[in-house]
Design a protein around this motif. Structure first.
Motif, PDB file in Angstrom:
ATOM      1  N   LEU A 153       0.812  -1.457   0.065  1.00  0.00           N
ATOM      2  CA  LEU A 153      -0.017  -0.117  -0.231  1.00  0.00           C
ATOM      3  C   LEU A 153       0.805   1.303   0.059  1.00  0.00           C
ATOM      4  CD1 LEU A 153      -2.833  -1.072   2.638  1.00  0.00           C
ATOM      5  CD2 LEU A 153      -2.906  -0.934   0.112  1.00  0.00           C
ATOM      6  N   ALA A 154       1.851   1.357   0.696  1.00  0.00           N
ATOM      7  CA  ALA A 154       2.781   2.410   0.875  1.00  0.00           C
ATOM      8  C   ALA A 154       3.430   2.725  -0.688  1.00  0.00           C
ATOM      9  CB  ALA A 154       4.091   2.165   1.769  1.00  0.00           C
ATOM     10  N   ALA A 155       3.887   1.688  -1.334  1.00  0.00           N
ATOM     11  CA  ALA A 155       4.319   1.624  -2.869  1.00  0.00           C
ATOM     12  C   ALA A 155       3.386   2.168  -3.634  1.00  0.00           C
ATOM     13  CB  ALA A 155       4.678   0.468  -3.213  1.00  0.00           C
ATOM     14  N   LEU A 156       1.794   1.703  -3.409  1.00  0.00           N
ATOM     15  CA  LEU A 156       0.781   2.241  -4.228  1.00  0.00           C
ATOM     16  C   LEU A 156       0.288   3.528  -4.075  1.00  0.00           C
ATOM     17  CD1 LEU A 156      -1.396   1.015  -6.404  1.00  0.00           C
ATOM     18  CD2 LEU A 156      -2.469   0.483  -4.364  1.00  0.00           C
ATOM     19  N   SER A 157       0.862   4.217  -2.982  1.00  0.00           N
ATOM     20  CA  SER A 157       0.366   5.515  -2.299  1.00  0.00           C
ATOM     21  C   SER A 157       0.894   6.584  -3.358  1.00  0.00           C
ATOM     22  CB  SER A 157       0.810   5.921  -0.741  1.00  0.00           C
ATOM     23  OG  SER A 157       2.304   5.895  -0.871  1.00  0.00           O
ATOM     24  N   THR A 158       2.092   6.264  -4.045  1.00  0.00           N
ATOM     25  CA  THR A 158       2.306   7.447  -5.002  1.00  0.00           C
ATOM     26  C   THR A 158       1.571   7.495  -6.458  1.00  0.00           C
ATOM     27  OG1 THR A 158       3.870   5.765  -6.439  1.00  0.00           O
ATOM     28  CG2 THR A 158       4.634   6.966  -4.447  1.00  0.00           C
ATOM     29  N   GLN A 159       0.479   6.580  -6.281  1.00  0.00           N
ATOM     30  CA  GLN A 159      -0.676   6.878  -7.484  1.00  0.00           C
ATOM     31  C   GLN A 159      -1.991   6.953  -7.070  1.00  0.00           C
ATOM     32  OE1 GLN A 159      -0.058   3.327  -9.882  1.00  0.00           O
ATOM     33  NE2 GLN A 159       2.340   3.450 -10.150  1.00  0.00           N
ATOM     34  N   GLN A 160      -2.278   6.590  -6.022  1.00  0.00           N
ATOM     35  CA  GLN A 160      -3.658   6.771  -5.382  1.00  0.00           C
ATOM     36  C   GLN A 160      -3.522   6.866  -3.755  1.00  0.00           C
ATOM     37  OE1 GLN A 160      -5.161   2.687  -6.595  1.00  0.00           O
ATOM     38  NE2 GLN A 160      -6.565   3.344  -4.914  1.00  0.00           N
ATOM     39  N   PRO A 161      -4.748   7.506  -3.311  1.00  0.00           N
ATOM     40  CA  PRO A 161      -4.592   7.769  -2.023  1.00  0.00           C
ATOM     41  C   PRO A 161      -4.832   6.580  -1.095  1.00  0.00           C
ATOM     42  CG  PRO A 161      -5.957   9.407  -3.007  1.00  0.00           C
ATOM     43  CD  PRO A 161      -5.469   8.191  -3.985  1.00  0.00           C
ATOM     44  N   VAL A 162      -3.928   6.511  -0.151  1.00  0.00           N
ATOM     45  CA  VAL A 162      -4.103   5.388   0.765  1.00  0.00           C
ATOM     46  C   VAL A 162      -3.942   5.913   2.416  1.00  0.00           C
ATOM     47  CG1 VAL A 162      -2.876   3.405   1.875  1.00  0.00           C
ATOM     48  CG2 VAL A 162      -2.721   3.687  -0.776  1.00  0.00           C
ATOM     49  N   LEU A 163      -4.964   5.387   3.131  1.00  0.00           N
ATOM     50  CA  LEU A 163      -5.243   5.965   4.531  1.00  0.00           C
ATOM     51  C   LEU A 163      -4.850   4.593   5.390  1.00  0.00           C
ATOM     52  CD1 LEU A 163      -5.894   8.004   6.756  1.00  0.00           C
ATOM     53  CD2 LEU A 163      -8.223   7.105   6.239  1.00  0.00           C
ATOM     54  N   LEU A 164      -3.942   4.763   6.245  1.00  0.00           N
ATOM     55  CA  LEU A 164      -3.641   4.031   7.329  1.00  0.00           C
ATOM     56  C   LEU A 164      -4.206   4.477   8.724  1.00  0.00           C
ATOM     57  CD1 LEU A 164      -0.139   3.087   6.505  1.00  0.00           C
ATOM     58  CD2 LEU A 164      -2.206   1.962   5.642  1.00  0.00           C
ATOM     59  N   ALA A 165      -5.274   3.763   9.301  1.00  0.00           N
ATOM     60  CA  ALA A 165      -6.012   4.469  10.411  1.00  0.00           C
ATOM     61  C   ALA A 165      -5.808   3.507  11.714  1.00  0.00           C
ATOM     62  CB  ALA A 165      -7.252   4.684  10.092  1.00  0.00           C
TER      63      ALA A 165
END
Length: 311
Positions: A157-169
């Protein structure tokens, strides 16, 4: 109720990639509700969200398995996280291939093949993020595999976060810096005295899953938005120090008179409060609860069942 504080937090998360927000405040101020609201808001806007409703659950209950390196894995906690992500984002995960070499090695490992009993991923480990999640869910005895799949999902998900928003809650975040319920029995043989056993508590740092969710300390989350909230009613000391130098602090305010009125009118519409609240009643209940959302929910219903005359 979409409070002003929740709107401000949503704006911060939306406008700043890679932001880390540490949500604090008194018990009953609405921190947990705000986290849930922001998780649902992010998902409704197409974000990928990994949500841990209680970090305290990562430090207590369930089986734990020791690795050769002396650390421990908690299979049940890992699978709860994986299942929540799969339930919320199954369609999205299906269309996202694993990117990282370690993920591919994990999917192509003998342990994954034994656990899944299927060929969802190729021998080279090619597969989707859903395959990674399902691999961790497919075992009922390999704690290391389940935890590794969960940890690797965060990296993906961290690698993907450069392309689309990712939230870790993560809610109850301060529990990750308190005691665990886990321990091991130690045998002591003092010289000249009978041997005895005692239980030695295992620290959070010995658990791969719990320690990895100390998200405010991590530097490898790239553009992931991080939202964590402390809990003031889980037995964790309120003055416990939580490292958060890289985070934006947000103190959740108590309910204002206007928010108290909105809440009471909502309870009235739901049939919990029989009469339309007046300004005097709103003021009285705001003073009685000191703006605590938890107390407001409790007393607005209880007072209607008495002759106190506030509602």
């Amino acid at each position: 109720m979409w409070r002003r504080s929740s709107q401000e937090l949503a704006h911060t998360l939306q406008s700043t990639a890679g932001v880390k927000v540490h949500l604090r405040g008194p018990a009953g101020a609405g921190k947990s509700i705000a986290v849930v609201q922001l998780v649902e808001w992010a998902r409704s806007n197409g974000w990928l969200v990994l949500y841990v409703p209680s970090a305290a659950a990562l430090t207590r209950g369930g089986f734990f398995y020791k690795r050769p390196d002396g650390t421990y894995d908690t299979i049940i906690s890992a699978q709860h996280i994986l299942k929540s992500v799969a339930d919320a984002h199954q369609q999205q995960l299906t269309g996202l291939p694993v990117r990282l070499q370690h993920s591919k090695q994990l999917l192509g490992s003998p342990a994954a093949a034994v656990a899944s009993k299927t060929a969802s991923a190729g021998a080279d480990g090619a597969g989707s993020l859903l395959d990674l999640v399902n691999t961790g869910l497919s075992t009922d005895s390999n704690g290391q595999l389940a935890v590794d799949c969960c940890l690797q999902l965060v990296h993906e998900l961290a690698a993907l976060s450069t392309q689309q928003p990712v939230l870790l809650a993560v809610d109850d975040y301060n529990a990750l810096y308190w005691k665990t319920d886990y321990g091991v029995t130690k045998l002591v043989t003092p010289e000249g005295r009978p041997p005895y056993q005692y239980r030695k508590e295992l620290k959070v740092t010995r658990f791969n899953l719990a320690s990895s969710f100390r998200l405010l300390e991590r530097r490898d989350l790239q553009h992931c938005r991080v939202l964590v909230a402390d809990n003031c009613s889980s037995g964790v000391p309120a003055d416990l120090r939580v490292p958060n130098k890289a985070a934006s602090l947000y103190d959740m305010p108590r309910f204002s008179p206007v928010e108290t009125a909105h809440a009471l009118f909502y309870y009235h519409e739901c049939g919990l409060v029989p009469a339309t609240p007046s300004l005097q009643q709103v003021t009285a209940l705001r003073a009685l609860t000191d703006g605590s959302g938890a107390e407001l929910r409790r007393w607005s219903v209880k007072i209607t069942q008495t002759d106190m005359g506030l509602l």
